[in-house]
Design a protein around this motif. Structure first.
Motif, PDB file in Angstrom:
ATOM      1  N   GLN A   1      41.312  41.319  51.864  1.00  0.00           N
ATOM      2  CA  GLN A   1      41.156  42.291  50.769  1.00  0.00           C
ATOM      3  C   GLN A   1      40.022  43.268  51.063  1.00  0.00           C
ATOM      4  OE1 GLN A   1      40.412  40.770  46.841  1.00  0.00           O
ATOM      5  NE2 GLN A   1      42.508  40.079  46.547  1.00  0.00           N
TER       6      GLN A   1
ATOM      7  N   ARG B   1      44.249  31.351  49.421  1.00  0.00           N
ATOM      8  CA  ARG B   1      44.880  30.735  48.254  1.00  0.00           C
ATOM      9  C   ARG B   1      45.929  29.750  48.731  1.00  0.00           C
ATOM     10  NH1 ARG B   1      45.586  36.124  44.417  1.00  0.00           N
ATOM     11  NH2 ARG B   1      43.421  36.765  44.677  1.00  0.00           N
TER      12      ARG B   1
ATOM     13  N   ARG C   1      46.537  40.683  34.381  1.00  0.00           N
ATOM     14  CA  ARG C   1      45.731  40.001  35.404  1.00  0.00           C
ATOM     15  C   ARG C   1      45.605  38.525  35.028  1.00  0.00           C
ATOM     16  NH1 ARG C   1      45.540  41.956  39.691  1.00  0.00           N
ATOM     17  NH2 ARG C   1      43.379  41.691  40.259  1.00  0.00           N
TER      18      ARG C   1
ATOM     19  N   GLY D   1      45.003  44.622  48.826  1.00  0.00           N
ATOM     20  CA  GLY D   1      45.433  43.748  49.914  1.00  0.00           C
ATOM     21  C   GLY D   1      45.766  44.564  51.152  1.00  0.00           C
TER      22      GLY D   1
ATOM     23  N   ALA E   1      52.575  43.764  44.718  1.00  0.00           N
ATOM     24  CA  ALA E   1      51.383  44.496  44.259  1.00  0.00           C
ATOM     25  C   ALA E   1      50.518  44.791  45.478  1.00  0.00           C
ATOM     26  CB  ALA E   1      50.610  43.666  43.251  1.00  0.00           C
ATOM     27  N   LEU E   2      50.126  46.047  45.607  1.00  0.00           N
ATOM     28  CA  LEU E   2      49.287  46.412  46.746  1.00  0.00           C
ATOM     29  C   LEU E   2      47.821  46.150  46.435  1.00  0.00           C
ATOM     30  CD1 LEU E   2      50.903  49.837  47.700  1.00  0.00           C
ATOM     31  CD2 LEU E   2      51.277  47.613  48.771  1.00  0.00           C
ATOM     32  N   GLY E   3      47.509  46.115  45.155  1.00  0.00           N
ATOM     33  CA  GLY E   3      46.118  45.890  44.788  1.00  0.00           C
ATOM     34  C   GLY E   3      46.011  45.788  43.285  1.00  0.00           C
TER      35      GLY E   3
ATOM     36  N   ARG F   1      53.137  36.985  50.962  1.00  0.00           N
ATOM     37  CA  ARG F   1      52.199  36.056  50.334  1.00  0.00           C
ATOM     38  C   ARG F   1      51.735  35.033  51.370  1.00  0.00           C
ATOM     39  NH1 ARG F   1      53.941  33.527  44.904  1.00  0.00           N
ATOM     40  NH2 ARG F   1      54.801  31.786  46.032  1.00  0.00           N
ATOM     41  N   TYR F   2      50.459  35.091  51.660  1.00  0.00           N
ATOM     42  CA  TYR F   2      49.909  34.259  52.717  1.00  0.00           C
ATOM     43  C   TYR F   2      48.820  33.363  52.143  1.00  0.00           C
ATOM     44  CZ  TYR F   2      52.103  38.196  54.992  1.00  0.00           C
ATOM     45  OH  TYR F   2      52.996  39.165  55.348  1.00  0.00           O
TER      46      TYR F   2
HETATM   47  P1  AMP Z   1      45.075  39.752  42.894  1.00  0.00           P
HETATM   48  O1  AMP Z   1      43.659  39.740  42.493  1.00  0.00           O
HETATM   49  O2  AMP Z   1      45.726  38.420  42.950  1.00  0.00           O
HETATM   50  O3  AMP Z   1      45.889  40.745  42.136  1.00  0.00           O
HETATM   51  O4  AMP Z   1      45.041  40.246  44.398  1.00  0.00           O
HETATM   52  C1  AMP Z   1      44.729  41.580  44.719  1.00  0.00           C
HETATM   53  C2  AMP Z   1      45.587  42.017  45.884  1.00  0.00           C
HETATM   54  O5  AMP Z   1      45.408  41.137  46.989  1.00  0.00           O
HETATM   55  C3  AMP Z   1      47.073  41.939  45.579  1.00  0.00           C
HETATM   56  O6  AMP Z   1      47.512  43.093  44.945  1.00  0.00           O
HETATM   57  C4  AMP Z   1      47.656  41.800  46.975  1.00  0.00           C
HETATM   58  O7  AMP Z   1      47.759  43.047  47.636  1.00  0.00           O
HETATM   59  C5  AMP Z   1      46.627  40.959  47.680  1.00  0.00           C
HETATM   60  N1  AMP Z   1      47.019  39.540  47.647  1.00  0.00           N
HETATM   61  C6  AMP Z   1      46.798  38.634  46.668  1.00  0.00           C
HETATM   62  N2  AMP Z   1      47.277  37.423  46.995  1.00  0.00           N
HETATM   63  C7  AMP Z   1      47.836  37.558  48.219  1.00  0.00           C
HETATM   64  C8  AMP Z   1      48.490  36.653  49.125  1.00  0.00           C
HETATM   65  N3  AMP Z   1      48.652  35.369  48.840  1.00  0.00           N
HETATM   66  N4  AMP Z   1      48.938  37.160  50.303  1.00  0.00           N
HETATM   67  C9  AMP Z   1      48.761  38.458  50.620  1.00  0.00           C
HETATM   68  N5  AMP Z   1      48.137  39.345  49.820  1.00  0.00           N
HETATM   69  C10 AMP Z   1      47.677  38.912  48.643  1.00  0.00           C
END
Ligand code: AMP
Length: 421
Positions: free
Chosen positions: A133, A119, A263, A313, A286-288, A127-128
């Motif tokens: 995942q 992303r 979401r 994540g 958020a861990l997931g 945040r990377y």
């Molecule tokens: P999301 O669908 O955006 O909620 O992403 C699901 C999980 O992926 C999140 O809860 C994070 O643990 C991880 N995640 C999402 N975006 C990032 C990011 N930019 N860097 C690291 N982990 C991420």
């Protein structure tokens, strides 16, 4: 060093210190996927942009702001503009599901994937631009048991890794029946208070009012008093949510209702959830997260088919484990094979091969240094044991030296595993 090339912003090299914790998280994900009878799927790291804009929605953050477009050597100008690195796995999995006619297989289908997502976002702690995942998807099951099963599976993952105090925050955002009324209620509510919204939220309000609720800068009082989707559910959606909740209650799975878990993507319907360590609900924590996407298969050109999944994540899970002081079990002790004769490469390789065959973790010294130097270097590498190859090899034995204690004795090669056990 002038002109030194560095890793791209928002990416990281994972080095030796981090490797054991990552390997454990990935192995746990893989093992749980097998125990819950999911089949592995791997899809390309890049797909047509249209897949994401149709699947995730034009107004989703991932499509609107974070698309990692790829081009370069991919062909014509026209073709170049059409690809993006995957920001999330579900759209690609559903594309593959349709492309390979999996909808005619006996279902429901249970698929899992582990891999990098991309992303183009502003990098910061947690945040990377490239992150990993673990993703599971169940396609063809309208629940509510499968919803509860997935929420429980995520919990089990954190528990098996020793990450404590994780809560699943749960919501239902309704379906095509009841969501329009809820959206309208949100638009009314926020429009009347638009002076208190961020610029982004004001802009999004008409297209995607649910996303205003997960704006990290939303005034907490405004969020608290906002209309809640669970108060607008139709009978079928309400029954579904109640079904999920009563299963979670009966199984003792830890969750809390939270009306702000909407979401960000258009494809979600009904159940949505995110995992956090209790009390740590910052933006990058958020861990997931996951949810149901009963309209996505149809939106991507297939027959109407329910689906649900989550993405956890691995980066943030490993960070959380680290913060909680979770200790990764040490690697197996290292043995280094050295020899009395500085030139005796072949016996070193042969002995190393046999010890590896027996399952031990073995390096063989490849130098032509004297034995003393080979032993020094083994100790510097952190080896616990040196296996010294000399004349004893004729009777199938080696000298096993405990580098910490500085003691050594002759041991039959086949007895080495037992001797170091
Ligand atoms: P999301 O669908 O955006 O909620 O992403 C699901 C999980 O992926 C999140 O809860 C994070 O643990 C991880 N995640 C999402 N975006 C990032 C990011 N930019 N860097 C690291 N982990 C991420």
């Amino acid at each position: 060093m002038a002109g030194q090339i560095r890793a791209p912003r928002g990416t990281r090299d994972r080095l030796r210190d981090e490797a054991p914790a990552w390997q454990r998280a990935e192995a746990t994900a893989s093992d749980l996927s097998a125990r819950y009878a999911f089949d592995r799927i791997d899809t390309p790291f890049f797909e047509r942009i249209e897949l994401f804009s149709r699947g995730l929605g034009e107004a989703s953050e991932a499509v609107e702001k974070q698309m990692f477009r790829v081009g370069g050597a991919l062909g014509t100008d026209e073709e170049r503009a059409e690809w993006a690195l995957r920001p999330e796995p579900t759209a690609g999995i559903v594309r593959a599901y349709l492309e390979h006619g999996m909808h005619v297989q006996p279902g429901p289908l249970r698929l899992w994937l582990l891999g990098p997502m991309f992303r183009y976002d502003r990098p910061q702690a947690g945040r990377y631009r490239q992150f990993t995942q673990w993703d599971v998807e169940v396609i063809g099951d309208s629940g509510p048991m499968v919803d509860a099963e997935l929420i429980e599976l995520g919990h089990r993952f954190f528990a098996e890794l020793g990450v404590l105090n994780v809560v699943a925050y749960l919501n239902s955002i309704g379906d095509a029946n009841c969501r329009p009324a809820y959206r309208a209620a949100l638009v009314d509510y926020f429009s009347a208070r638009s002076d208190r919204l961020t610029d982004d939220s004001r802009r999004r309000l008409q297209d995607n009012p649910l996303r205003v609720l997960d704006d990290k800068d939303l005034d907490p009082d405004l969020a608290e008093a906002a209309p809640r989707s669970i108060d607008h559910l139709c009978d079928a959606c309400r029954a579904h949510l109640n079904g999920v909740r009563s299963l979670l209650d009966a199984l003792g799975v830890r969750y809390e209702l939270d009306h702000r878990i909407v979401r960000g993507l258009d494809y979600y319907t009904r159940t949505t959830f995110e995992y956090f360590v209790a009390g740590r609900r910052g933006q990058q924590q958020a861990l997931g997260g996951g949810g149901r996407y009963d309209g996505l298969v149809e939106q991507l050109g297939g027959p109407s088919t329910p689906g649900i999944g989550f993405g956890i994540g691995i980066d943030r899970t490993v960070l959380a484990a680290d913060e909680q002081g979770v200790v990764t079990p040490p690697e197996a002790p290292l043995l280094v094979v050295v020899s009395v004769d500085p030139e005796a490469y072949e016996p070193r390789m042969r002995v190393a091969g046999e010890l590896r065959q027996a399952g031990l973790r073995v390096r063989a010294d490849g130098s032509s240094r004297k034995l003393g130097k080979q032993l020094d270097s083994a100790a510097r590498l952190g080896a616990r044991w040196a296996v010294i190859v000399g004349g004893e090899l004729e009777r199938g034995s080696v000298i096993l030296r405990d580098l910490a204690a500085g003691e050594q004795r002759e041991v039959a090669l086949s007895e080495v595993p037992a001797a170091i056990g």
